[in-house]
Design a protein around this motif. Sequence first.
Motif, PDB file in Angstrom:
ATOM      1  N   TYR A 137      35.123 -16.936  -5.743  1.00 25.76           N
ATOM      2  CA  TYR A 137      35.449 -16.088  -4.597  1.00 25.76           C
ATOM      3  C   TYR A 137      35.126 -14.617  -4.866  1.00 25.76           C
ATOM      4  CZ  TYR A 137      37.981 -19.720  -1.987  1.00 25.76           C
ATOM      5  OH  TYR A 137      38.324 -20.835  -1.256  1.00 25.76           O
ATOM      6  N   ILE A 138      34.112 -14.351  -5.667  1.00 19.39           N
ATOM      7  CA  ILE A 138      33.835 -12.985  -6.114  1.00 19.39           C
ATOM      8  C   ILE A 138      33.556 -12.026  -4.952  1.00 19.39           C
ATOM      9  CG2 ILE A 138      31.339 -13.345  -6.436  1.00 19.39           C
ATOM     10  CD1 ILE A 138      31.693 -11.619  -9.045  1.00 19.39           C
ATOM     11  N   GLU A 139      33.034 -12.548  -3.817  1.00 26.02           N
ATOM     12  CA  GLU A 139      32.730 -11.655  -2.688  1.00 26.02           C
ATOM     13  C   GLU A 139      33.999 -11.128  -2.020  1.00 26.02           C
ATOM     14  OE1 GLU A 139      32.727 -15.802  -0.772  1.00 26.02           O
ATOM     15  OE2 GLU A 139      32.317 -14.888  -2.725  1.00 26.02           O
ATOM     16  N   HIS A 140      35.154 -11.738  -2.324  1.00 29.56           N
ATOM     17  CA  HIS A 140      36.420 -11.294  -1.723  1.00 29.56           C
ATOM     18  C   HIS A 140      37.280 -10.491  -2.685  1.00 29.56           C
ATOM     19  CE1 HIS A 140      35.510 -13.694   1.728  1.00 29.56           C
ATOM     20  NE2 HIS A 140      35.678 -14.858   1.128  1.00 29.56           N
ATOM     21  N   ILE A 141      36.731 -10.125  -3.828  1.00 26.23           N
ATOM     22  CA  ILE A 141      37.555  -9.560  -4.897  1.00 26.23           C
ATOM     23  C   ILE A 141      38.250  -8.252  -4.491  1.00 26.23           C
ATOM     24  CG2 ILE A 141      35.762  -8.160  -6.051  1.00 26.23           C
ATOM     25  CD1 ILE A 141      36.902  -9.405  -8.725  1.00 26.23           C
ATOM     26  N   ASP A 142      37.679  -7.507  -3.563  1.00 24.44           N
ATOM     27  CA  ASP A 142      38.288  -6.232  -3.137  1.00 24.44           C
ATOM     28  C   ASP A 142      39.144  -6.373  -1.882  1.00 24.44           C
ATOM     29  OD1 ASP A 142      37.105  -4.783  -5.231  1.00 24.44           O
ATOM     30  OD2 ASP A 142      35.232  -4.577  -4.103  1.00 24.44           O
ATOM     31  N   LYS A 143      39.271  -7.594  -1.372  1.00 22.48           N
ATOM     32  CA  LYS A 143      40.037  -7.798  -0.133  1.00 22.48           C
ATOM     33  C   LYS A 143      41.541  -7.817  -0.440  1.00 22.48           C
ATOM     34  CE  LYS A 143      36.198  -8.471   2.227  1.00 22.48           C
ATOM     35  NZ  LYS A 143      35.739  -9.811   2.557  1.00 22.48           N
ATOM     36  N   PRO A 144      42.358  -7.395   0.501  1.00 18.97           N
ATOM     37  CA  PRO A 144      43.813  -7.346   0.268  1.00 18.97           C
ATOM     38  C   PRO A 144      44.450  -8.721   0.050  1.00 18.97           C
ATOM     39  CG  PRO A 144      43.270  -6.834   2.562  1.00 18.97           C
ATOM     40  CD  PRO A 144      41.979  -6.812   1.813  1.00 18.97           C
ATOM     41  N   PHE A 145      43.802  -9.774   0.552  1.00 13.29           N
ATOM     42  CA  PHE A 145      44.376 -11.116   0.418  1.00 13.29           C
ATOM     43  C   PHE A 145      43.950 -11.822  -0.871  1.00 13.29           C
ATOM     44  CE2 PHE A 145      40.447 -11.514   2.971  1.00 13.29           C
ATOM     45  CZ  PHE A 145      39.724 -12.396   2.179  1.00 13.29           C
ATOM     46  N   PHE A 146      43.134 -11.136  -1.702  1.00 11.43           N
ATOM     47  CA  PHE A 146      42.534 -11.798  -2.865  1.00 11.43           C
ATOM     48  C   PHE A 146      43.597 -12.351  -3.825  1.00 11.43           C
ATOM     49  CE2 PHE A 146      40.389 -11.845  -7.042  1.00 11.43           C
ATOM     50  CZ  PHE A 146      39.327 -12.681  -6.724  1.00 11.43           C
ATOM     51  N   GLY A 147      44.634 -11.598  -4.092  1.00 16.27           N
ATOM     52  CA  GLY A 147      45.671 -12.052  -5.024  1.00 16.27           C
ATOM     53  C   GLY A 147      46.345 -13.329  -4.554  1.00 16.27           C
ATOM     54  N   ASN A 148      46.715 -13.370  -3.268  1.00 17.47           N
ATOM     55  CA  ASN A 148      47.332 -14.579  -2.720  1.00 17.47           C
ATOM     56  C   ASN A 148      46.380 -15.764  -2.746  1.00 17.47           C
ATOM     57  OD1 ASN A 148      49.760 -13.303  -2.160  1.00 17.47           O
ATOM     58  ND2 ASN A 148      49.168 -12.741  -0.074  1.00 17.47           N
ATOM     59  N   LEU A 149      45.105 -15.483  -2.492  1.00 18.25           N
ATOM     60  CA  LEU A 149      44.101 -16.541  -2.519  1.00 18.25           C
ATOM     61  C   LEU A 149      43.975 -17.133  -3.922  1.00 18.25           C
ATOM     62  CD1 LEU A 149      41.854 -18.150  -1.109  1.00 18.25           C
ATOM     63  CD2 LEU A 149      40.287 -16.269  -1.610  1.00 18.25           C
ATOM     64  N   THR A 201      45.934 -17.860   4.548  1.00 20.91           N
ATOM     65  CA  THR A 201      45.522 -18.213   3.184  1.00 20.91           C
ATOM     66  C   THR A 201      45.653 -19.708   2.946  1.00 20.91           C
ATOM     67  OG1 THR A 201      46.217 -16.047   2.366  1.00 20.91           O
ATOM     68  CG2 THR A 201      45.916 -17.785   0.729  1.00 20.91           C
ATOM     69  N   ARG A 202      46.822 -20.249   3.288  1.00 20.92           N
ATOM     70  CA  ARG A 202      47.053 -21.685   3.148  1.00 20.92           C
ATOM     71  C   ARG A 202      46.527 -22.379   4.409  1.00 20.92           C
ATOM     72  NH1 ARG A 202      50.384 -23.121  -1.027  1.00 20.92           N
ATOM     73  NH2 ARG A 202      51.172 -21.348  -2.214  1.00 20.92           N
ATOM     74  N   ASN A 203      45.202 -22.427   4.474  1.00 24.69           N
ATOM     75  CA  ASN A 203      44.546 -22.913   5.686  1.00 24.69           C
ATOM     76  C   ASN A 203      43.751 -24.195   5.456  1.00 24.69           C
ATOM     77  OD1 ASN A 203      42.482 -21.819   4.193  1.00 24.69           O
ATOM     78  ND2 ASN A 203      41.769 -20.398   5.774  1.00 24.69           N
ATOM     79  N   ALA A 204      44.215 -24.999   4.527  1.00 28.51           N
ATOM     80  CA  ALA A 204      43.762 -26.385   4.324  1.00 28.51           C
ATOM     81  C   ALA A 204      42.426 -26.517   3.601  1.00 28.51           C
ATOM     82  CB  ALA A 204      43.718 -27.142   5.649  1.00 28.51           C
ATOM     83  N   CYS A 205      41.385 -25.903   4.123  1.00 30.85           N
ATOM     84  CA  CYS A 205      40.046 -26.147   3.578  1.00 30.85           C
ATOM     85  C   CYS A 205      39.192 -24.875   3.578  1.00 30.85           C
ATOM     86  CB  CYS A 205      39.315 -27.219   4.390  1.00 30.85           C
ATOM     87  SG  CYS A 205      40.016 -28.866   4.284  1.00 30.85           S
ATOM     88  N   HIS A 206      38.172 -24.916   2.736  1.00 28.42           N
ATOM     89  CA  HIS A 206      37.155 -23.866   2.678  1.00 28.42           C
ATOM     90  C   HIS A 206      35.839 -24.453   3.149  1.00 28.42           C
ATOM     91  CE1 HIS A 206      34.456 -20.810   0.869  1.00 28.42           C
ATOM     92  NE2 HIS A 206      33.733 -21.851   0.513  1.00 28.42           N
ATOM     93  N   GLY A 207      35.006 -23.607   3.756  1.00 34.38           N
ATOM     94  CA  GLY A 207      33.662 -24.032   4.150  1.00 34.38           C
ATOM     95  C   GLY A 207      32.665 -22.918   3.952  1.00 34.38           C
ATOM     96  N   SER A 208      31.479 -23.246   3.505  1.00 31.76           N
ATOM     97  CA  SER A 208      30.418 -22.253   3.301  1.00 31.76           C
ATOM     98  C   SER A 208      30.090 -21.570   4.624  1.00 31.76           C
ATOM     99  CB  SER A 208      29.160 -22.917   2.746  1.00 31.76           C
ATOM    100  OG  SER A 208      29.428 -23.621   1.550  1.00 31.76           O
ATOM    101  N   ASP A 209      29.795 -20.257   4.572  1.00 27.82           N
ATOM    102  CA  ASP A 209      29.523 -19.516   5.810  1.00 27.82           C
ATOM    103  C   ASP A 209      28.039 -19.350   6.099  1.00 27.82           C
ATOM    104  OD1 ASP A 209      28.799 -17.648   3.913  1.00 27.82           O
ATOM    105  OD2 ASP A 209      30.395 -16.223   4.393  1.00 27.82           O
TER     106      ASP A 209
END
Length: 374
Positions: A137-149, A201-209
């Motif tokens: 998840y390196i592209e989200h490293i500066d996002k505020p939700f990164f720690g919870n993720l 964050t707890r949204n079940a699944c991840h998918g490529s964008d």
Amino acid sequence: MDLEERYAFLAEYYDPNACLIRKYQLLFYGKDETCEMYDIKNKKLFLRRSKVPGLRMKDLFLGSIVSVHSRQLTIKDFGDEFTRRKLRAKTEKTFAMIKPDCIGKMGEILEVICQEDFIICSAKMLRLTRKQAEQFYIEHIDKPFFGNLMNLITEGPMVALEMKGEDAVRGWRRLLGPTDSAQARRDAPYSIRAKFGANVTRNACHGSDSLESANREIDFFFGSTKYPNTAKLQGTTLGLIKPHAVLSGIAGPIITDILSSGLNITALQLHYVDRANAAEFYEVYKGVVAEYTDMVTQLSSGPCIALEIHGDQDAHGKFRKLCGPADPELAKYLRPDTLRAKYGKDKIENALHCTDLADDCILEVEYFFKILDS
């Protein structure tokens, strides 16, 4: 499909007797769903046009492994521009992840995936370290939700999936619904996140964008880097969803029924078992069970899903009882609520293999999650 269309593929077969890779041109005809094969090196017909049991158009895509009369062929490339042009969009791949918060719902999610005509090419249950999760998840490293993720992704096992389908990236994102599960329930009530997600964050699944992200994420989990599976290899037993059940799209309901019974799935992995390994795995039945050869043929006919089953006490006995008699017809009469009664067809296509003897449990679990996984 146009009834006169012919699709061409380049395929490879590893010949264990000669220790050679043999290359073929595989032709599939839509009119009658027949195929023929040509030996590329020797420039001659290898298989006359005929029906191949279990071979379907949807199974033919780059990287797929198909069984043609007990030979496992790997589809390496399109064989002509017509095939490439017609099938490129239909064989697009994407990456999906069932997050730790929804691991208990993985059967239901897999069922939705198959109902939407996605083909699962690879699947493995993993548990990521913090460092691995940060890399993914390196592209989200500066996002505020990164720690919870990071906390979510590393809190337990997840299931990584490589899937293919028509316009797969957009199709999977559309099936997922909005990132925020609350918004998904408002705007896309039938989406996966609406049904199974809790919040953003707890949204079940991840998918490529995007296609680029899909290729990177598939390579991250299924490329050269080898991530250990989650098998405990102790106090567990093996459940093996057979190829006919995987290909018919009922693996999801089977997994849901296993989890609903109170048993846990502590490891999961999709395998393509070649004939030699299938014969080795079933060797104990050779000369004892009349169906031995057919059992080997079935196990090597397509993808199977290996499950490590765990229970508080006697996982082996509980899972055997859940599976029911080996003959589905007998199971329907004696124990209609068992898995083989519900999902089996006959003694060969009886949906699942389960370990017969308690003493063999670890040997069978190790065969799939240690030997074949290596």
